[in-house]
Design a protein around this motif. Sequence first.
Motif, PDB file in Angstrom:
ATOM      1  N   UNK A 143      -6.464  10.090  -2.036  1.00 23.37           N
ATOM      2  CA  UNK A 143      -5.652   9.896  -3.242  1.00 23.37           C
ATOM      3  C   UNK A 143      -4.596   8.808  -3.068  1.00 23.37           C
ATOM      4  N   UNK A 144      -4.413   8.321  -1.857  1.00 22.03           N
ATOM      5  CA  UNK A 144      -3.374   7.327  -1.579  1.00 22.03           C
ATOM      6  C   UNK A 144      -3.700   6.006  -2.268  1.00 22.03           C
ATOM      7  N   UNK A 145      -2.718   5.456  -3.004  1.00 21.99           N
ATOM      8  CA  UNK A 145      -2.968   4.284  -3.827  1.00 21.99           C
ATOM      9  C   UNK A 145      -2.373   2.990  -3.293  1.00 21.99           C
ATOM     10  N   UNK A 146      -1.241   3.057  -2.625  1.00 23.24           N
ATOM     11  CA  UNK A 146      -0.597   1.829  -2.155  1.00 23.24           C
ATOM     12  C   UNK A 146       0.261   2.115  -0.934  1.00 23.24           C
ATOM     13  N   UNK A 147       0.431   1.077  -0.105  1.00 22.99           N
ATOM     14  CA  UNK A 147       1.275   1.182   1.084  1.00 22.99           C
ATOM     15  C   UNK A 147       1.979  -0.149   1.302  1.00 22.99           C
ATOM     16  N   UNK A 169      -3.735  -1.316  -3.046  1.00 22.35           N
ATOM     17  CA  UNK A 169      -2.673  -2.293  -2.779  1.00 22.35           C
ATOM     18  C   UNK A 169      -2.011  -2.028  -1.430  1.00 22.35           C
ATOM     19  N   UNK A 170      -1.947  -3.068  -0.584  1.00 21.95           N
ATOM     20  CA  UNK A 170      -1.174  -2.990   0.654  1.00 21.95           C
ATOM     21  C   UNK A 170      -0.319  -4.240   0.774  1.00 21.95           C
ATOM     22  N   UNK A 171       0.860  -4.077   1.374  1.00 25.32           N
ATOM     23  CA  UNK A 171       1.731  -5.209   1.677  1.00 25.32           C
ATOM     24  C   UNK A 171       1.933  -5.228   3.183  1.00 25.32           C
ATOM     25  N   UNK A 172       1.264  -6.175   3.848  1.00 21.91           N
ATOM     26  CA  UNK A 172       1.378  -6.305   5.288  1.00 21.91           C
ATOM     27  C   UNK A 172       2.630  -7.103   5.625  1.00 21.91           C
ATOM     28  N   UNK A 173       3.333  -6.706   6.667  1.00 22.15           N
ATOM     29  CA  UNK A 173       4.635  -7.269   6.994  1.00 22.15           C
ATOM     30  C   UNK A 173       4.560  -8.436   7.955  1.00 22.15           C
ATOM     31  N   UNK A 174       5.465  -9.401   7.784  1.00 15.76           N
ATOM     32  CA  UNK A 174       5.692 -10.406   8.818  1.00 15.76           C
ATOM     33  C   UNK A 174       6.203  -9.674  10.056  1.00 15.76           C
TER      34      UNK A 174
END
Length: 286
Positions: A143-147, A169-174
Amino acid sequence: MAKVAVNDTTLSSIAEAIRARKGVEDKFKPAEMPQAILNIEGSGGLGSLENQAKTVAGNQFSNTEVNTLLANSLGVEYESGSYPLREIGNYAFCENTNITDLTIHEYHTIGDYAFYDCRNLKTLKLNEGLNYIEQVAFRDCSALESVAFPSTLKRIGNSAFRDCKSLTSITLNEGLETISPYAFDNTAITELTIPNTVTSIGTYAFSGIPITSLTIPSSVKSLEAGAFSHCLELESVEFNEGLEDIGAIVFDNNLKITSLKLPSTITSIYMNAFADMEALEDIYVP
């Protein structure tokens, strides 16, 4: 549904775990908690406080009635001060189908299988201080939608988010360095930006995701086998100078790419790296 709050001022859930493990009804004052935890033995306990490496571990909350979980920095009081728990250990909350929302504060490690198959987990917030997400930590959280990953994260472990089929949707970090094998395999990620700090992308790390474009930054030295295979919607790939190795079947069965321009730094292209790419007409090799 029950709620468990783990924070600096409330130790009730930990005390309950200690009582359940020891089969007693003792009440613990905050100052008594360290010794009580140290007295727990076996995989069902809360781990060791040795060297102040604090852990919530060992199936302690797996498959229990927890609806909203706040995994906060848990202060264990000593005469010399307060030392926070720093690790959520292996299998700690695995197969807990009642968790829907999760916020993790100030832990540096999420252990193997820690939240595996928490299939109703929908909202996940990871705060600064987290360094490592270990293998299978969130696999099958369907059910996880974004991280969004915090700037302190260094490694995403093997199969950490594999089969999270609602994850778009994922936002990978510098600052992220390693994306391990199968990390996001069989997810629904539609846009992907790889930070210029990542050096390797593991085997089948992003296999099967429905992205349409991809840029490989100059920091990436190797794409391991199958890293972007079966990305059926992928239309364009941009390689930057710095990439050295393209592994076997990296882009296998990507049906919409028509051309590729490889960087001059390439030294190895392995077997079937571009197999079954039916629309591919041109490959430029410097």
